[in-house]
Scaffold this active site. Sequence first.
Site, PDB file in Angstrom:
ATOM      1  N   HIS A  60       0.835  -1.208   0.000  1.00 14.56           N
ATOM      2  CA  HIS A  60       0.000   0.000   0.000  1.00 14.56           C
ATOM      3  C   HIS A  60       0.863   1.250   0.000  1.00 14.56           C
ATOM      4  CE1 HIS A  60      -4.014   1.789   0.724  1.00 14.56           C
ATOM      5  NE2 HIS A  60      -3.317   2.765   1.282  1.00 14.56           N
ATOM      6  N   ASP A  99       0.291   5.463  -1.138  1.00 14.36           N
ATOM      7  CA  ASP A  99      -0.708   6.457  -1.524  1.00 14.36           C
ATOM      8  C   ASP A  99      -0.145   7.566  -2.396  1.00 14.36           C
ATOM      9  OD1 ASP A  99      -3.463   6.034  -0.525  1.00 14.36           O
ATOM     10  OD2 ASP A  99      -2.466   5.807   1.412  1.00 14.36           O
ATOM     11  N   ASP A 121       2.226   2.094   3.791  1.00 17.56           N
ATOM     12  CA  ASP A 121       1.289   3.227   3.782  1.00 17.56           C
ATOM     13  C   ASP A 121       2.022   4.561   3.619  1.00 17.56           C
ATOM     14  OD1 ASP A 121      -1.124   4.525   3.714  1.00 17.56           O
ATOM     15  OD2 ASP A 121      -1.674   4.109   5.781  1.00 17.56           O
ATOM     16  N   HIS A 165     -13.438   1.683   3.483  1.00 19.50           N
ATOM     17  CA  HIS A 165     -12.412   2.562   4.027  1.00 19.50           C
ATOM     18  C   HIS A 165     -12.862   2.929   5.432  1.00 19.50           C
ATOM     19  CE1 HIS A 165      -9.778   6.279   4.212  1.00 19.50           C
ATOM     20  NE2 HIS A 165      -8.932   5.279   4.023  1.00 19.50           N
ATOM     21  N   HIS A 183      -8.903  -2.015   7.116  1.00 22.48           N
ATOM     22  CA  HIS A 183      -9.961  -1.010   7.306  1.00 22.48           C
ATOM     23  C   HIS A 183     -11.307  -1.595   7.712  1.00 22.48           C
ATOM     24  CE1 HIS A 183      -8.328   2.969   6.453  1.00 22.48           C
ATOM     25  NE2 HIS A 183      -7.596   2.424   5.472  1.00 22.48           N
ATOM     26  N   HIS A 213      -2.454  -3.239   4.616  1.00 24.31           N
ATOM     27  CA  HIS A 213      -1.693  -2.338   5.498  1.00 24.31           C
ATOM     28  C   HIS A 213      -2.362  -2.287   6.871  1.00 24.31           C
ATOM     29  CE1 HIS A 213      -4.815   0.130   3.703  1.00 24.31           C
ATOM     30  NE2 HIS A 213      -4.514   1.199   4.409  1.00 24.31           N
ATOM     31  N   GLU A 223      -9.024   1.208  -2.555  1.00 21.83           N
ATOM     32  CA  GLU A 223      -9.138   1.299  -1.096  1.00 21.83           C
ATOM     33  C   GLU A 223     -10.546   1.755  -0.711  1.00 21.83           C
ATOM     34  OE1 GLU A 223      -6.530   2.846   2.717  1.00 21.83           O
ATOM     35  OE2 GLU A 223      -6.394   3.945   0.828  1.00 21.83           O
TER      36      GLU A 223
END
Length: 409
Positions: free
Chosen positions: A22, A24, A345, A151, A192, A213, A124
């Site tokens: 993961h 971003d 992350d 999420h 999540h 993650h 995600e």
Amino acid sequence: MTDTAQDLVDEVLSSTPVFDGHNDLPIALRARSGYSVEGLDDGRPDLHTDLPRLRAGGVGAQFWSVYVSSQLPEPEAVVATLEQIDAVYRLVARYPDTLRIAYTAADVERSLADGRIASLLGIEGGHSLAESPGVLRSYARLGVRYVTLTHNDNTSWADSATDEPGVGGLNDTGRAIVAELNRTGVLVDLSHVAESTQRAALAASTSPVLFSHSSVRALNDHPRNVADPVLELLRDNGGVIQLTFVPYFISAEVAEWAQELRAERERLGLPSQPWTWPRAPRPGEEPAQVAKEFAAGVTVTADDDRLRRWTERHPRPEVTVAQVADHVEHAREVAGRDHIGLGGDYDGVDHQPVGLADVSGYPVLLRELAGRGWSRADLEALTGRNVLRVLREAEHRATEPLWPTAPLR
């Protein structure tokens, strides 16, 4: 035999580079650059991620998160997700000597053999599906290889770890979505989601699942972390938890500090987050202008003198590499060596542990684990072998695989 932990880590990263779960960068580029992908070969100190630091960190494959806010109306979330997917394709096209789109485990292996970083897509949040099987299948055809079921907010069909219970895990629609993910070879990602959702998805899935993650709940009772009984179910499922570096998940002290900061923001009448969902450039609009607009809004919120004085009196606690390693070791003890990986992350949080500040830091963690007696086989399982196995197994169990089959450049 190797003489030092560094020698061992060098051997591991040479044979089995990091396959991270993961990152971003796409949303960071949307917010900070108006989706411009320029400058990543020279270094971007404003980001956690750029090409030189990916190389320094020994990254060989990356799930790029195509995250969009779960507070967007679902039809808008679909549009924004397509924009995020486009950003990854544009990123790879801009740096073809370093990056390559990968759809399958074999594609990842070919990219590694060619010395390029395999780039995969991970959605995600199930809000990006808008409850549409056709949208899900369209994403699969574009190369999406995992979908995180929620999420931070519930969907109508699955409960999030950070929302009030809604359907008690998964409802019939949620189980049908899991079945469609299995059928098309897209991994079910359980980061999540609420523990009830984790258990329901593990019971429903016919393929190994992923936590892209997450950390472990036994060391920090945070809702985003995974409890030991679920880690045992994950072992039985054949899936992998990719341990994350997020300080709030690693350390109870940092999580408590974050709660106090949120309370202070609320007391001061400030937004709970210092930024809002960034818009994408309109046709003909310069990316730099959009980025400037976003930065101005963040600065107004973040530079409140009252909040700055509070943070000066209450400095953020730091997290160490040793604490991250503790989570990795605990996951290995409970789930087993064949069910762990890494999901940093990066560019998804504002602050990372000391020594792991950006994507160049993976060798620091691996040296810590090597110093604790981890063998080469242990470390290779963690860096990449386990995730590659799960990816391949999902492909083999797919009854209607939908990823592109055109030869890669």
